[in-house]
Design a protein around this motif. Structure first.
Motif, PDB file in Angstrom:
ATOM      1  N   UNK A 121     -10.022  -0.292  -2.499  1.00  0.00           N
ATOM      2  CA  UNK A 121      -8.767  -0.108  -2.030  1.00  0.00           C
ATOM      3  C   UNK A 121      -8.680  -0.608  -0.473  1.00  0.00           C
ATOM      4  N   UNK A 122      -9.498   0.118   0.036  1.00  0.00           N
ATOM      5  CA  UNK A 122      -9.514  -0.121   1.699  1.00  0.00           C
ATOM      6  C   UNK A 122      -9.877  -1.651   1.925  1.00  0.00           C
ATOM      7  N   UNK A 123     -10.631  -2.332   0.949  1.00  0.00           N
ATOM      8  CA  UNK A 123     -10.929  -3.853   1.426  1.00  0.00           C
ATOM      9  C   UNK A 123      -9.411  -4.438   1.030  1.00  0.00           C
ATOM     10  N   UNK A 124      -8.782  -4.152  -0.182  1.00  0.00           N
ATOM     11  CA  UNK A 124      -7.603  -4.677  -0.393  1.00  0.00           C
ATOM     12  C   UNK A 124      -6.486  -4.670   0.606  1.00  0.00           C
ATOM     13  N   UNK A 125      -6.345  -3.486   1.099  1.00  0.00           N
ATOM     14  CA  UNK A 125      -5.426  -3.076   2.137  1.00  0.00           C
ATOM     15  C   UNK A 125      -5.528  -3.674   3.442  1.00  0.00           C
ATOM     16  N   UNK A 126      -6.885  -3.902   3.950  1.00  0.00           N
ATOM     17  CA  UNK A 126      -6.964  -4.578   4.909  1.00  0.00           C
ATOM     18  C   UNK A 126      -6.952  -6.263   4.834  1.00  0.00           C
ATOM     19  N   UNK A 127      -7.138  -6.765   3.643  1.00  0.00           N
ATOM     20  CA  UNK A 127      -6.821  -8.158   3.385  1.00  0.00           C
ATOM     21  C   UNK A 127      -5.416  -8.457   3.395  1.00  0.00           C
ATOM     22  N   UNK A 128      -4.449  -7.593   2.779  1.00  0.00           N
ATOM     23  CA  UNK A 128      -3.258  -7.750   2.579  1.00  0.00           C
ATOM     24  C   UNK A 128      -2.347  -7.239   3.696  1.00  0.00           C
ATOM     25  N   UNK A 129      -2.732  -6.218   4.451  1.00  0.00           N
ATOM     26  CA  UNK A 129      -2.190  -5.649   5.568  1.00  0.00           C
ATOM     27  C   UNK A 129      -2.739  -5.228   6.722  1.00  0.00           C
ATOM     28  N   UNK A 130      -3.590  -6.088   7.509  1.00  0.00           N
ATOM     29  CA  UNK A 130      -4.674  -5.789   8.476  1.00  0.00           C
ATOM     30  C   UNK A 130      -4.232  -4.801   9.582  1.00  0.00           C
ATOM     31  N   UNK A 131      -2.697  -4.609   9.809  1.00  0.00           N
ATOM     32  CA  UNK A 131      -2.607  -3.800  10.849  1.00  0.00           C
ATOM     33  C   UNK A 131      -2.390  -2.218  10.206  1.00  0.00           C
ATOM     34  N   UNK A 132      -2.400  -2.312   9.108  1.00  0.00           N
ATOM     35  CA  UNK A 132      -2.552  -0.740   8.406  1.00  0.00           C
ATOM     36  C   UNK A 132      -4.069   0.012   8.954  1.00  0.00           C
ATOM     37  N   UNK A 133      -3.860   0.888   9.703  1.00  0.00           N
ATOM     38  CA  UNK A 133      -5.029   1.845   9.869  1.00  0.00           C
ATOM     39  C   UNK A 133      -5.196   2.451   8.613  1.00  0.00           C
ATOM     40  N   UNK A 134      -6.782   2.523   8.265  1.00  0.00           N
ATOM     41  CA  UNK A 134      -7.359   3.299   7.065  1.00  0.00           C
ATOM     42  C   UNK A 134      -8.121   4.220   7.561  1.00  0.00           C
ATOM     43  N   UNK A 135      -7.849   5.633   7.029  1.00  0.00           N
ATOM     44  CA  UNK A 135      -8.807   6.613   7.390  1.00  0.00           C
ATOM     45  C   UNK A 135      -9.307   7.260   5.933  1.00  0.00           C
ATOM     46  N   UNK A 136     -10.573   6.850   5.961  1.00  0.00           N
ATOM     47  CA  UNK A 136     -11.426   7.449   4.542  1.00  0.00           C
ATOM     48  C   UNK A 136     -11.449   8.880   4.470  1.00  0.00           C
ATOM     49  N   UNK A 137     -11.420   9.476   3.377  1.00  0.00           N
ATOM     50  CA  UNK A 137     -11.657  10.842   2.942  1.00  0.00           C
ATOM     51  C   UNK A 137     -12.645  10.911   1.954  1.00  0.00           C
ATOM     52  N   UNK A 138     -13.629  11.891   2.140  1.00  0.00           N
ATOM     53  CA  UNK A 138     -14.588  11.998   0.884  1.00  0.00           C
ATOM     54  C   UNK A 138     -15.016  13.496   0.851  1.00  0.00           C
ATOM     55  N   UNK A 139     -15.330  14.037  -0.233  1.00  0.00           N
ATOM     56  CA  UNK A 139     -16.190  15.418  -0.230  1.00  0.00           C
ATOM     57  C   UNK A 139     -17.568  15.128   0.154  1.00  0.00           C
TER      58      UNK A 139
END
Length: 118
Positions: A66-84
């Motif tokens: 999903x991160x990869x898709x977002x950065x390819x379609x909306x490069x200005x969206x800052x993505x913060x990844x969350x994991x356990x």
């Protein structure tokens, strides 16, 4: 604050907690979604968000995909990844694909809000 934020996680409790924490911190435009494929469809049709909080492990589509898709379609969206899971290999992979930050659950409002403000 007028940032448009989307939180993507398959855990309902996390979504509710994150939304409540962001709203009480002044962020008014917070969208939550449990299905990463629905979020992918939003971005593919041109919807934009300033910030995306993305869980890494979800059924149907990984957060890294999903991160990869977002950065390819909306490069200005800052993505913060969350994991356990605190895995350096995954953190590095996310950062190489354009993630702004990598946070380990549980995340407190005091940890999340300054990251979003940056």
């Amino acid at each position: 604050m007028h940032n448009r934020i989307i939180v993507v996680d398959d855990e309902k409790d996390f979504l509710e907690s994150a939304k409540r924490g962001l709203i009480t911190s002044g962020y008014k435009n917070v969208v939550t979604e449990r299905d990463p494929k629905k979020v992918a469809a939003l971005f593919k049709r041109g919807d934009t968000f300033d910030i995306a909080l993305i869980d890494i492990t979800m059924p149907g589509m990984s957060g890294v995909d999903l991160l990869e898709l977002i950065k390819n379609t909306s490069p200005m969206t800052e993505c913060i990844m969350i994991t356990a899971h605190n895995e350096a290999r995954i953190a590095v992979e996310c950062m190489k694909k354009g993630a702004y930050e990598y946070q380990i659950k549980p995340i407190t409002r005091d940890e999340l809000v300054p990251t979003i403000a940056r």
